[in-house]
Motif scaffolding. Sequence first.
Motif, PDB file in Angstrom:
ATOM      1  N   THR A 191      -7.795   4.009  10.898  1.00  0.00           N
ATOM      2  CA  THR A 191      -7.838   5.208  10.058  1.00  0.00           C
ATOM      3  C   THR A 191      -6.479   5.903  10.079  1.00  0.00           C
ATOM      4  OG1 THR A 191     -10.183   5.441  10.560  1.00  0.00           O
ATOM      5  CG2 THR A 191      -9.073   7.386   9.660  1.00  0.00           C
ATOM      6  N   LYS A 192      -5.897   5.951  11.273  1.00  0.00           N
ATOM      7  CA  LYS A 192      -4.578   6.565  11.406  1.00  0.00           C
ATOM      8  C   LYS A 192      -3.539   5.752  10.608  1.00  0.00           C
ATOM      9  CE  LYS A 192      -2.405   7.621  15.535  1.00  0.00           C
ATOM     10  NZ  LYS A 192      -2.475   7.721  16.991  1.00  0.00           N
ATOM     11  N   ALA A 193      -3.601   4.442  10.751  1.00  0.00           N
ATOM     12  CA  ALA A 193      -2.622   3.588  10.055  1.00  0.00           C
ATOM     13  C   ALA A 193      -2.758   3.733   8.541  1.00  0.00           C
ATOM     14  CB  ALA A 193      -2.807   2.133  10.470  1.00  0.00           C
ATOM     15  N   SER A 194      -3.989   3.735   8.046  1.00  0.00           N
ATOM     16  CA  SER A 194      -4.146   3.842   6.589  1.00  0.00           C
ATOM     17  C   SER A 194      -3.710   5.222   6.114  1.00  0.00           C
ATOM     18  CB  SER A 194      -5.571   3.512   6.150  1.00  0.00           C
ATOM     19  OG  SER A 194      -6.446   4.508   6.579  1.00  0.00           O
ATOM     20  N   GLY A 195      -3.903   6.245   6.945  1.00  0.00           N
ATOM     21  CA  GLY A 195      -3.422   7.582   6.599  1.00  0.00           C
ATOM     22  C   GLY A 195      -1.901   7.599   6.476  1.00  0.00           C
ATOM     23  N   VAL A 196      -1.225   6.938   7.402  1.00  0.00           N
ATOM     24  CA  VAL A 196       0.244   6.859   7.340  1.00  0.00           C
ATOM     25  C   VAL A 196       0.677   6.170   6.043  1.00  0.00           C
ATOM     26  CG1 VAL A 196       2.263   5.749   8.398  1.00  0.00           C
ATOM     27  CG2 VAL A 196       0.591   6.932   9.843  1.00  0.00           C
ATOM     28  N   LEU A 197      -0.071   5.136   5.652  1.00  0.00           N
ATOM     29  CA  LEU A 197       0.276   4.397   4.433  1.00  0.00           C
ATOM     30  C   LEU A 197      -0.100   5.156   3.161  1.00  0.00           C
ATOM     31  CD1 LEU A 197      -0.941   0.864   5.628  1.00  0.00           C
ATOM     32  CD2 LEU A 197       1.443   1.635   5.405  1.00  0.00           C
ATOM     33  N   GLY A 198      -0.884   6.210   3.311  1.00  0.00           N
ATOM     34  CA  GLY A 198      -1.297   7.004   2.152  1.00  0.00           C
ATOM     35  C   GLY A 198      -2.558   6.484   1.488  1.00  0.00           C
ATOM     36  N   ALA A 199      -3.384   5.760   2.269  1.00  0.00           N
ATOM     37  CA  ALA A 199      -4.573   5.121   1.697  1.00  0.00           C
ATOM     38  C   ALA A 199      -5.862   5.703   2.289  1.00  0.00           C
ATOM     39  CB  ALA A 199      -4.527   3.624   1.978  1.00  0.00           C
ATOM     40  N   MET A 201       0.830  -1.209   0.000  1.00  0.00           N
ATOM     41  CA  MET A 201       0.000   0.000   0.000  1.00  0.00           C
ATOM     42  C   MET A 201       0.864   1.258   0.000  1.00  0.00           C
ATOM     43  SD  MET A 201      -2.829  -1.322   2.761  1.00  0.00           S
ATOM     44  CE  MET A 201      -3.611   0.283   2.924  1.00  0.00           C
ATOM     45  N   ALA A 202       1.868   1.281   0.874  1.00  0.00           N
ATOM     46  CA  ALA A 202       2.734   2.461   0.969  1.00  0.00           C
ATOM     47  C   ALA A 202       3.521   2.663  -0.317  1.00  0.00           C
ATOM     48  CB  ALA A 202       3.684   2.318   2.156  1.00  0.00           C
ATOM     49  N   LEU A 203       3.935   1.546  -0.912  1.00  0.00           N
ATOM     50  CA  LEU A 203       4.704   1.619  -2.151  1.00  0.00           C
ATOM     51  C   LEU A 203       3.856   2.216  -3.276  1.00  0.00           C
ATOM     52  CD1 LEU A 203       7.577   0.681  -2.820  1.00  0.00           C
ATOM     53  CD2 LEU A 203       6.619  -1.516  -3.510  1.00  0.00           C
ATOM     54  N   ALA A 204       2.639   1.677  -3.422  1.00  0.00           N
ATOM     55  CA  ALA A 204       1.750   2.189  -4.477  1.00  0.00           C
ATOM     56  C   ALA A 204       1.427   3.663  -4.224  1.00  0.00           C
ATOM     57  CB  ALA A 204       0.474   1.356  -4.535  1.00  0.00           C
ATOM     58  N   ALA A 205       1.098   3.984  -2.987  1.00  0.00           N
ATOM     59  CA  ALA A 205       0.727   5.371  -2.664  1.00  0.00           C
ATOM     60  C   ALA A 205       1.899   6.323  -2.903  1.00  0.00           C
ATOM     61  CB  ALA A 205       0.246   5.458  -1.217  1.00  0.00           C
ATOM     62  N   SER A 206       3.119   5.857  -2.598  1.00  0.00           N
ATOM     63  CA  SER A 206       4.292   6.727  -2.773  1.00  0.00           C
ATOM     64  C   SER A 206       4.535   7.027  -4.249  1.00  0.00           C
ATOM     65  CB  SER A 206       5.535   6.084  -2.151  1.00  0.00           C
ATOM     66  OG  SER A 206       5.977   5.010  -2.953  1.00  0.00           O
ATOM     67  N   GLN A 207       3.972   6.208  -5.116  1.00  0.00           N
ATOM     68  CA  GLN A 207       4.119   6.448  -6.557  1.00  0.00           C
ATOM     69  C   GLN A 207       2.897   7.157  -7.134  1.00  0.00           C
ATOM     70  OE1 GLN A 207       5.224   2.719  -8.400  1.00  0.00           O
ATOM     71  NE2 GLN A 207       6.849   2.370  -6.912  1.00  0.00           N
ATOM     72  N   GLY A 208       2.048   7.661  -6.256  1.00  0.00           N
ATOM     73  CA  GLY A 208       0.900   8.441  -6.710  1.00  0.00           C
ATOM     74  C   GLY A 208      -0.313   7.609  -7.083  1.00  0.00           C
ATOM     75  N   ASP A 241       9.482  -5.990  -3.076  1.00  0.00           N
ATOM     76  CA  ASP A 241      10.538  -5.229  -2.387  1.00  0.00           C
ATOM     77  C   ASP A 241       9.918  -3.970  -1.778  1.00  0.00           C
ATOM     78  OD1 ASP A 241      12.696  -3.663  -1.639  1.00  0.00           O
ATOM     79  OD2 ASP A 241      13.884  -4.159  -3.416  1.00  0.00           O
ATOM     80  N   ILE A 242       9.852  -3.953  -0.454  1.00  0.00           N
ATOM     81  CA  ILE A 242       9.236  -2.804   0.233  1.00  0.00           C
ATOM     82  C   ILE A 242      10.282  -2.019   1.043  1.00  0.00           C
ATOM     83  CG2 ILE A 242       6.946  -3.887   0.344  1.00  0.00           C
ATOM     84  CD1 ILE A 242       7.559  -4.442   3.378  1.00  0.00           C
ATOM     85  N   THR A 243      11.537  -2.236   0.703  1.00  0.00           N
ATOM     86  CA  THR A 243      12.613  -1.605   1.488  1.00  0.00           C
ATOM     87  C   THR A 243      12.402  -0.103   1.643  1.00  0.00           C
ATOM     88  OG1 THR A 243      14.089  -3.244   0.483  1.00  0.00           O
ATOM     89  CG2 THR A 243      15.133  -1.447   1.725  1.00  0.00           C
ATOM     90  N   GLU A 244      12.099   0.554   0.522  1.00  0.00           N
ATOM     91  CA  GLU A 244      12.059   2.025   0.558  1.00  0.00           C
ATOM     92  C   GLU A 244      10.878   2.567   1.366  1.00  0.00           C
ATOM     93  OE1 GLU A 244      10.051   3.617  -3.483  1.00  0.00           O
ATOM     94  OE2 GLU A 244      11.787   2.339  -3.781  1.00  0.00           O
ATOM     95  N   VAL A 245       9.878   1.737   1.617  1.00  0.00           N
ATOM     96  CA  VAL A 245       8.732   2.222   2.403  1.00  0.00           C
ATOM     97  C   VAL A 245       8.599   1.492   3.739  1.00  0.00           C
ATOM     98  CG1 VAL A 245       7.403   2.983   0.384  1.00  0.00           C
ATOM     99  CG2 VAL A 245       7.143   0.627   1.217  1.00  0.00           C
ATOM    100  N   PHE A 246       9.621   0.695   4.086  1.00  0.00           N
ATOM    101  CA  PHE A 246       9.439  -0.086   5.310  1.00  0.00           C
ATOM    102  C   PHE A 246       9.243   0.788   6.547  1.00  0.00           C
ATOM    103  CE2 PHE A 246      10.175  -2.396   9.104  1.00  0.00           C
ATOM    104  CZ  PHE A 246       9.250  -3.414   8.921  1.00  0.00           C
ATOM    105  N   ASP A 247       9.953   1.909   6.612  1.00  0.00           N
ATOM    106  CA  ASP A 247       9.780   2.793   7.778  1.00  0.00           C
ATOM    107  C   ASP A 247       8.333   3.275   7.879  1.00  0.00           C
ATOM    108  OD1 ASP A 247      12.386   2.444   8.393  1.00  0.00           O
ATOM    109  OD2 ASP A 247      13.069   4.395   7.648  1.00  0.00           O
ATOM    110  N   THR A 248       7.728   3.530   6.734  1.00  0.00           N
ATOM    111  CA  THR A 248       6.315   3.946   6.708  1.00  0.00           C
ATOM    112  C   THR A 248       5.434   2.810   7.232  1.00  0.00           C
ATOM    113  OG1 THR A 248       6.820   5.276   4.776  1.00  0.00           O
ATOM    114  CG2 THR A 248       4.496   4.887   5.235  1.00  0.00           C
ATOM    115  N   LYS A 249       5.724   1.586   6.787  1.00  0.00           N
ATOM    116  CA  LYS A 249       4.932   0.443   7.263  1.00  0.00           C
ATOM    117  C   LYS A 249       5.090   0.292   8.779  1.00  0.00           C
ATOM    118  CE  LYS A 249       4.046  -4.483   6.972  1.00  0.00           C
ATOM    119  NZ  LYS A 249       4.078  -5.739   6.201  1.00  0.00           N
TER     120      LYS A 249
END
Length: 248
Positions: free
Chosen positions: A75-83, A30-37, A181-189
């Motif tokens: 709701t807070k968690a999904s907001g952090v993930l960008g969803a 989720m974070a990966l997809a959201a980070s790419q818009g 590969d979720i390395t770049e968004v793992f901190d977000t997760k």
Amino acid sequence: MSQDAEAWDGPVLVVSAHAGDFVWRAGGAMALAASQGTAVSVVCLSFGERGESARAWRDGKKLDEIKAMRREEATKASGVLGAQIEFLDAGDYPLRESDVLVDRIVQCFRRINPAVVITHPLADPYNPDHPSAARMALQARVLAQAAGYDAPGEPLGAPPVFLFEPHQPEQCDFKPQVLLDITEVFDTKRRAMECLPAQQHMWDYYTELARRRGVQLRRNAGPNLGLPHDTMAEAYMRLYPQVTRVLR
Ligand SMILES: [Zn+2]
């Protein structure tokens, strides 16, 4: 990052039985997809108010308080993930399958028009709510494809379905066919996981799992990609065949 710099195809829809499931098991995707818009939506069928809120019950909280609490956390968690998240409040333990609930999920499919669907595996002897959610999600996807099904919006295409990793994969016939590969968004997760204090025991468990799946990702990717030592990954199964013009 990795071998695959392509963009996501379009909206991602996650169907989650309870308020925490999507965070542990698909938060990276989720974070990966959201980070790419890419638009990412979660349809949460219940709050996990009875089955996955043991600490709140032990603390003497009432059902309504627990539902409100889990709603706020998710709701807070999904907001952090960008969803975006919506709750169908269908009840858990048991999450009952019904035509009415499937129809509500069909309406979500038609509205969101996902290019990618993520949900639970079809087996889980520890938690019948999870396969129930998966069966309803899959049924809703097929109904949403039918031109004659009476729901607002256009018929759905054929978005691929990815089944996320359950808590005890060996017991759920889960094989990691896809390593993301979720390395770049793992901190977000990790930050999203920390929005769920009711299930604090899961934070480290899913961090360690991501590390192990990351090791396996590197093993499968081969040394030539030069993936970093600290690669983190999520595992998925595919329900339908991959459609492609190139074998890779
Ligand atoms: Zn669950």
